[in-house]
Design a protein around this motif. Structure first.
Motif, PDB file in Angstrom:
ATOM      1  N   GLN A  67       0.945  -1.299   0.054  1.00 60.70           N
ATOM      2  CA  GLN A  67       0.148  -0.001   0.047  1.00 60.70           C
ATOM      3  C   GLN A  67       0.984   1.146   0.056  1.00 60.70           C
ATOM      4  O   GLN A  67       0.664   2.213  -0.773  1.00 60.70           O
ATOM      5  CB  GLN A  67      -0.980  -0.121   1.260  1.00 60.70           C
ATOM      6  N   ILE A  68       2.001   1.452   0.612  1.00 61.74           N
ATOM      7  CA  ILE A  68       2.910   2.497   0.652  1.00 61.74           C
ATOM      8  C   ILE A  68       3.522   2.596  -0.694  1.00 61.74           C
ATOM      9  O   ILE A  68       3.249   3.680  -1.300  1.00 61.74           O
ATOM     10  CB  ILE A  68       4.176   1.962   1.577  1.00 61.74           C
ATOM     11  N   ARG A  69       3.780   1.554  -1.473  1.00 61.46           N
ATOM     12  CA  ARG A  69       4.624   1.407  -2.763  1.00 61.46           C
ATOM     13  C   ARG A  69       3.475   2.283  -3.767  1.00 61.46           C
ATOM     14  O   ARG A  69       3.662   2.876  -4.588  1.00 61.46           O
ATOM     15  CB  ARG A  69       4.927   0.326  -2.987  1.00 61.46           C
ATOM     16  N   ARG A  70       2.072   1.572  -3.562  1.00 61.45           N
ATOM     17  CA  ARG A  70       1.037   1.827  -4.391  1.00 61.45           C
ATOM     18  C   ARG A  70       0.667   3.403  -4.325  1.00 61.45           C
ATOM     19  O   ARG A  70       0.689   4.002  -5.302  1.00 61.45           O
ATOM     20  CB  ARG A  70      -0.162   0.978  -4.253  1.00 61.45           C
ATOM     21  N   LEU A  71       0.553   3.846  -3.074  1.00 63.31           N
ATOM     22  CA  LEU A  71       0.084   5.096  -2.866  1.00 63.31           C
ATOM     23  C   LEU A  71       1.109   6.059  -3.185  1.00 63.31           C
ATOM     24  O   LEU A  71       1.021   7.073  -3.980  1.00 63.31           O
ATOM     25  CB  LEU A  71      -0.312   5.278  -1.463  1.00 63.31           C
ATOM     26  N   ARG A  72       2.362   5.910  -2.995  1.00 67.13           N
ATOM     27  CA  ARG A  72       3.319   6.794  -3.522  1.00 67.13           C
ATOM     28  C   ARG A  72       3.555   6.798  -4.861  1.00 67.13           C
ATOM     29  O   ARG A  72       3.639   7.853  -5.762  1.00 67.13           O
ATOM     30  CB  ARG A  72       4.815   6.202  -2.756  1.00 67.13           C
ATOM     31  N   THR A  73       3.518   5.460  -5.564  1.00 65.72           N
ATOM     32  CA  THR A  73       3.352   5.503  -7.214  1.00 65.72           C
ATOM     33  C   THR A  73       2.112   6.427  -7.662  1.00 65.72           C
ATOM     34  O   THR A  73       2.343   7.061  -8.675  1.00 65.72           O
ATOM     35  CB  THR A  73       3.294   4.128  -7.493  1.00 65.72           C
ATOM     36  N   GLU A  74       1.164   6.556  -7.036  1.00 60.14           N
ATOM     37  CA  GLU A  74      -0.030   7.060  -7.397  1.00 60.14           C
ATOM     38  C   GLU A  74       0.282   8.824  -7.118  1.00 60.14           C
ATOM     39  O   GLU A  74      -0.705   9.569  -7.363  1.00 60.14           O
ATOM     40  CB  GLU A  74      -1.385   6.619  -6.785  1.00 60.14           C
ATOM     41  N   GLY A  75       1.111   9.030  -6.364  1.00 63.17           N
ATOM     42  CA  GLY A  75       1.689  10.491  -6.144  1.00 63.17           C
ATOM     43  C   GLY A  75       1.117  11.141  -4.685  1.00 63.17           C
ATOM     44  O   GLY A  75       1.080  12.315  -4.506  1.00 63.17           O
ATOM     45  N   ALA A  76       0.689  10.237  -4.019  1.00 61.99           N
ATOM     46  CA  ALA A  76       0.237  10.419  -2.668  1.00 61.99           C
ATOM     47  C   ALA A  76       1.197  11.077  -1.688  1.00 61.99           C
ATOM     48  O   ALA A  76       2.366  10.814  -1.879  1.00 61.99           O
ATOM     49  CB  ALA A  76      -0.495   9.237  -1.841  1.00 61.99           C
ATOM     50  N   SER A  77       0.707  12.105  -0.897  1.00 59.31           N
ATOM     51  CA  SER A  77       1.685  12.575   0.080  1.00 59.31           C
ATOM     52  C   SER A  77       1.980  11.691   1.198  1.00 59.31           C
ATOM     53  O   SER A  77       1.183  10.958   1.476  1.00 59.31           O
ATOM     54  CB  SER A  77       1.197  14.118   0.613  1.00 59.31           C
ATOM     55  N   TRP A  78       2.936  11.959   2.021  1.00 58.83           N
ATOM     56  CA  TRP A  78       3.307  11.236   3.371  1.00 58.83           C
ATOM     57  C   TRP A  78       1.809  11.129   4.453  1.00 58.83           C
ATOM     58  O   TRP A  78       1.439  10.291   4.747  1.00 58.83           O
ATOM     59  CB  TRP A  78       4.331  11.566   3.810  1.00 58.83           C
ATOM     60  N   GLU A  79       1.435  12.446   4.004  1.00 59.79           N
ATOM     61  CA  GLU A  79       0.343  12.646   5.237  1.00 59.79           C
ATOM     62  C   GLU A  79      -1.072  11.565   4.629  1.00 59.79           C
ATOM     63  O   GLU A  79      -1.259  11.137   5.616  1.00 59.79           O
ATOM     64  CB  GLU A  79      -0.270  14.027   5.065  1.00 59.79           C
ATOM     65  N   VAL A  80      -1.131  11.552   3.361  1.00 53.58           N
ATOM     66  CA  VAL A  80      -2.343  10.686   2.863  1.00 53.58           C
ATOM     67  C   VAL A  80      -2.109   9.483   3.132  1.00 53.58           C
ATOM     68  O   VAL A  80      -2.877   8.446   3.412  1.00 53.58           O
ATOM     69  CB  VAL A  80      -2.562  11.055   1.328  1.00 53.58           C
ATOM     70  N   VAL A  81      -0.665   8.965   2.873  1.00 53.55           N
ATOM     71  CA  VAL A  81      -0.137   7.460   2.955  1.00 53.55           C
ATOM     72  C   VAL A  81      -0.413   7.092   4.643  1.00 53.55           C
ATOM     73  O   VAL A  81      -1.054   5.943   4.843  1.00 53.55           O
ATOM     74  CB  VAL A  81       1.052   7.226   2.851  1.00 53.55           C
ATOM     75  N   ALA A  82      -0.047   7.947   5.526  1.00 54.86           N
ATOM     76  CA  ALA A  82      -0.214   7.683   7.078  1.00 54.86           C
ATOM     77  C   ALA A  82      -1.667   7.719   7.583  1.00 54.86           C
ATOM     78  O   ALA A  82      -1.891   6.786   8.158  1.00 54.86           O
ATOM     79  CB  ALA A  82       0.664   8.864   7.663  1.00 54.86           C
ATOM     80  N   LEU A  83      -2.502   8.586   6.836  1.00 55.11           N
ATOM     81  CA  LEU A  83      -3.874   8.599   7.021  1.00 55.11           C
ATOM     82  C   LEU A  83      -4.613   7.234   6.596  1.00 55.11           C
ATOM     83  O   LEU A  83      -5.295   6.627   7.194  1.00 55.11           O
ATOM     84  CB  LEU A  83      -4.615   9.714   6.462  1.00 55.11           C
ATOM     85  N   ALA A  84      -4.293   6.726   5.371  1.00 59.50           N
ATOM     86  CA  ALA A  84      -4.519   5.503   4.913  1.00 59.50           C
ATOM     87  C   ALA A  84      -4.384   4.215   5.702  1.00 59.50           C
ATOM     88  O   ALA A  84      -5.203   3.190   5.854  1.00 59.50           O
ATOM     89  CB  ALA A  84      -4.125   5.195   3.386  1.00 59.50           C
ATOM     90  N   LEU A  85      -3.123   4.166   6.179  1.00 56.56           N
ATOM     91  CA  LEU A  85      -2.588   3.266   7.147  1.00 56.56           C
ATOM     92  C   LEU A  85      -2.917   3.496   8.664  1.00 56.56           C
ATOM     93  O   LEU A  85      -2.789   2.283   9.450  1.00 56.56           O
ATOM     94  CB  LEU A  85      -0.995   3.090   6.921  1.00 56.56           C
ATOM     95  N   GLY A  86      -3.430   4.319   9.001  1.00 57.85           N
ATOM     96  CA  GLY A  86      -3.776   4.712  10.338  1.00 57.85           C
ATOM     97  C   GLY A  86      -2.550   4.698  11.387  1.00 57.85           C
ATOM     98  O   GLY A  86      -2.595   4.354  12.502  1.00 57.85           O
ATOM     99  N   LEU A  87      -1.323   5.463  10.773  1.00 53.19           N
ATOM    100  CA  LEU A  87      -0.292   5.360  11.659  1.00 53.19           C
ATOM    101  C   LEU A  87       0.262   6.515  11.441  1.00 53.19           C
ATOM    102  O   LEU A  87       0.013   7.481  10.563  1.00 53.19           O
ATOM    103  CB  LEU A  87       0.845   4.236  10.972  1.00 53.19           C
TER     104      LEU A  87
END
Length: 96
Positions: A14-34
């Motif tokens: 999920q980290i790799r996918r979201l970053r590939t899609e251009g997501a910010s670190w804030e969005v990735v952290a929110l998606a993972l709940g971390l």
């Protein structure tokens, strides 16, 4: 003292996918709940700390009108990767 996070293959993907899609670190952290910094550290460990060259550029659509309920773009984005993926949107009158 914070508990150590036990990372799963799914979280790494999920980290790799979201970053590939251009997501910010804030969005990735929110998606993972971390925490943001925990996600950044994990991304460094798995080699996903930088946006890849083929990452999608962020498109600012803040001025556009909202999409109606069940619109293909929003319905697909909401359900991507879930059991409802590729299931068409149904309004209460459509349910049989």
């Amino acid at each position: 003292m914070p508990r150590k996070t036990v990372w799963t293959d799914g979280q790494d993907a999920q980290i790799r996918r979201l970053r590939t899609e251009g997501a910010s670190w804030e969005v990735v952290a929110l998606a993972l709940g971390l925490a943001r910094l925990a996600v950044i550290e994990r991304a460094r460990e798995i080699g996903a700390e930088r946006l890849p060259a083929n990452a999608v550029a962020f498109l600012d659509e803040s001025g556009r009108e909202p999409l109606p309920a069940g619109h293909g773009d929003s319905w697909g984005a909401i359900n991507r990767g879930t059991s409802l993926e590729n299931v068409p949107f149904q309004t209460p009158g459509d349910i049989r």
